[in-house]
Write an enzyme that holds these catalytic residues in place. Structure first.
Site, PDB file in Angstrom:
ATOM      1  CG  MET A  63      -2.018   0.981   1.220  1.00 31.76           C
ATOM      2  SD  MET A  63      -3.126   0.839  -0.180  1.00 31.76           S
ATOM      3  CE  MET A  63      -4.675   0.465   0.639  1.00 31.76           C
ATOM      4  N   GLY A  64       1.506   1.499  -1.128  1.00 30.26           N
ATOM      5  CA  GLY A  64       2.258   2.741  -1.304  1.00 30.26           C
ATOM      6  C   GLY A  64       1.376   3.734  -2.044  1.00 30.26           C
ATOM      7  NE  ARG A  65       4.956   8.021  -4.051  1.00 28.69           N
ATOM      8  CZ  ARG A  65       6.051   8.579  -3.541  1.00 28.69           C
ATOM      9  NH1 ARG A  65       6.025   9.795  -3.081  1.00 28.69           N
ATOM     10  NH2 ARG A  65       7.192   7.925  -3.528  1.00 28.69           N
ATOM     11  CB  ILE A  66       0.940   2.864  -7.405  1.00 38.37           C
ATOM     12  CG1 ILE A  66       2.045   3.783  -7.931  1.00 38.37           C
ATOM     13  CG2 ILE A  66       0.083   2.371  -8.573  1.00 38.37           C
ATOM     14  CD1 ILE A  66       3.055   3.130  -8.870  1.00 38.37           C
ATOM     15  CB  THR A  82       0.631  -2.756 -12.704  1.00 40.17           C
ATOM     16  OG1 THR A  82       0.175  -2.464 -11.374  1.00 40.17           O
ATOM     17  CG2 THR A  82      -0.544  -3.071 -13.581  1.00 40.17           C
ATOM     18  NE  ARG A 142      10.536  -2.993 -12.245  1.00 39.51           N
ATOM     19  CZ  ARG A 142       9.893  -1.854 -12.446  1.00 39.51           C
ATOM     20  NH1 ARG A 142       8.581  -1.846 -12.665  1.00 39.51           N
ATOM     21  NH2 ARG A 142      10.551  -0.702 -12.460  1.00 39.51           N
ATOM     22  CD  GLU A 160       8.895  -6.384 -18.262  1.00 38.11           C
ATOM     23  OE1 GLU A 160       9.351  -5.264 -18.535  1.00 38.11           O
ATOM     24  OE2 GLU A 160       8.009  -6.560 -17.416  1.00 38.11           O
ATOM     25  CG  HIS A 205       6.940  -2.609 -17.941  1.00 32.52           C
ATOM     26  ND1 HIS A 205       7.989  -3.214 -17.303  1.00 32.52           N
ATOM     27  CD2 HIS A 205       6.552  -1.606 -17.110  1.00 32.52           C
ATOM     28  CE1 HIS A 205       8.241  -2.598 -16.157  1.00 32.52           C
ATOM     29  NE2 HIS A 205       7.369  -1.605 -16.019  1.00 32.52           N
TER      30      HIS A 205
HETATM   31  C1  GLV Z   1       7.835   1.412 -14.290  1.00 41.41           C
HETATM   32  O1  GLV Z   1       7.656   0.245 -14.159  1.00 41.41           O
HETATM   33  C2  GLV Z   1       8.493   2.208 -13.319  1.00 41.41           C
HETATM   34  O2  GLV Z   1       9.098   1.656 -12.400  1.00 41.41           O
HETATM   35  O3  GLV Z   1       8.454   3.437 -13.452  1.00 41.41           O
END
Ligand code: GLV
Length: 323
Positions: free
Chosen positions: A155-158, A236, A238, A267, A286
């Site tokens: 639970m960070g910013r994203i 989303t 890694r 990747e 990605h």
């Molecule tokens: C993308 O995956 C980032 O780390 O900015």
């Protein structure tokens, strides 16, 4: 004398101009070919600053060649491509681009939730193949997003930005994080749970944690077995956080319902990768932060971090380094 900077890829014009004003720039000026290792090894020798991407492996061996290097500015929020310990022992600053990509990445994460749950790509392919004969009661039925339980790992910013979107879908929000986040609990009604509870109770398990040695393979066979048969895994962050063999088996055997993946362990993911043979996998290359505006903002922020460090200042986005 102007500081020397090596830029490992073609970057947006504005950012390049910013850097060129006060630095002597050398650049690997290709759009879709990563800088070859031997070029990086050659260029790093005289560089005072390195502007890197997440595709560049900036390791101890490389830094050993870089006698003048003061800063590595990564145009990404993640920095698992950089050996932080190797940088710290040489006094090299490492910066990233947090904050500016939060909302864009949360949008893409939510797009994957919706696409995997409602089988958007499968349905679109079905139509294009000419298989749509008539409206039918159970045709291409998927899972509901509205009112479902969302489990956020990290639970960070994203993670918080995804949770804000989930609120609008009347979702119940569970989260697991190293530290509890009282503000997220208060403002978003997110409920802190242990990993096992999160995996067992979530309809959507969303991976939003940084990639570190501790999170490598965090989601493997055992974790996938704990999930509901109707659950959907979204990544989303890694690729290496998920064991892809275990995920393939779980999806193939119907142990979980679907997956939405923007990232892969290697990747670009080879087109014959087993995961890409499955209809219940939504796979993207990605593109989490890939809106035009956000990528330009990230490029500029990476340039600012680089320039401040070269100017002897402490840039705002120094990455935290803990031994
Ligand atoms: C993308 O995956 C980032 O780390 O900015």
């Amino acid at each position: 004398m102007k500081p020397k900077v090596f830029i490992t890829r073609k970057i947006p014009e504005e950012a390049l101009k910013k850097i060129s004003r006060s630095c002597e720039v050398s650049i690997w000026d290709k759009e879709d070919v990563p800088v070859p290792r031997e070029v990086l090894e050659r260029e790093i020798v005289n560089a005072d600053g390195l502007y890197s991407l997440l595709t560049d492996n900036i390791d101890d061996e490389l830094m050993e060649r870089a006698e003048n290097l003061k800063v590595i500015s990564n145009m990404a929020v993640g920095y698992n491509n950089i050996d932080l310990e190797a940088a710290a022992k040489r006094g090299i600053m490492v910066t990233n681009t947090p904050g500016v990509l939060t909302e864009t990445t949360a949008d893409l994460t939510f797009a994957l939730i919706l696409a995997a749950a409602r089988r958007l790509f499968e349905a679109s392919d079905f139509l294009r193949r000419g298989e749509w004969k008539t409206w039918s009661p159970m045709l291409l039925t998927g899972q509901d997003v509205y009112g479902a339980t969302l489990g956020i790992i990290g639970m960070g910013r994203i993670g918080e930005a995804v949770a804000r979107r989930a609120k609008g879908f009347n979702m119940k929000i569970l989260y697991h994080n190293r530290k509890r986040r009282p503000e997220a609990e208060k403002e978003l009604g997110a409920v802190y749970v242990d990993m096992e509870t999160l995996l067992k109770e979530s309809d959507f398990v969303c991976i939003m944690t940084p990639y570190t040695p501790e999170t490598h393979g965090l989601i493997g066979e055992k974790e996938l077995q704990l999930m509901k048969k109707t659950a959907i895994l979204i990544n989303t962050a890694r690729g290496g956080i998920v064991n892809e063999d275990a995920l393939y088996k779980a999806l193939k055997n119907g142990d979980i319902y679907a997956a939405g993946l923007d990232v892969f362990e290697n990747e670009p993911v080879p087109t014959d990768h087993p995961l890409l043979t499955l209809p219940n996998v939504v796979a993207l290359p990605h593109i989490g932060s890939a809106s035009r505006k956000t990528r330009i903002t990230m490029a500029n922020l990476a340039a600012e971090n680089l320039l401040l460090a070269l100017d002897g200042k402490v840039p705002p986005n120094l990455v935290p380094y803990q031994i």
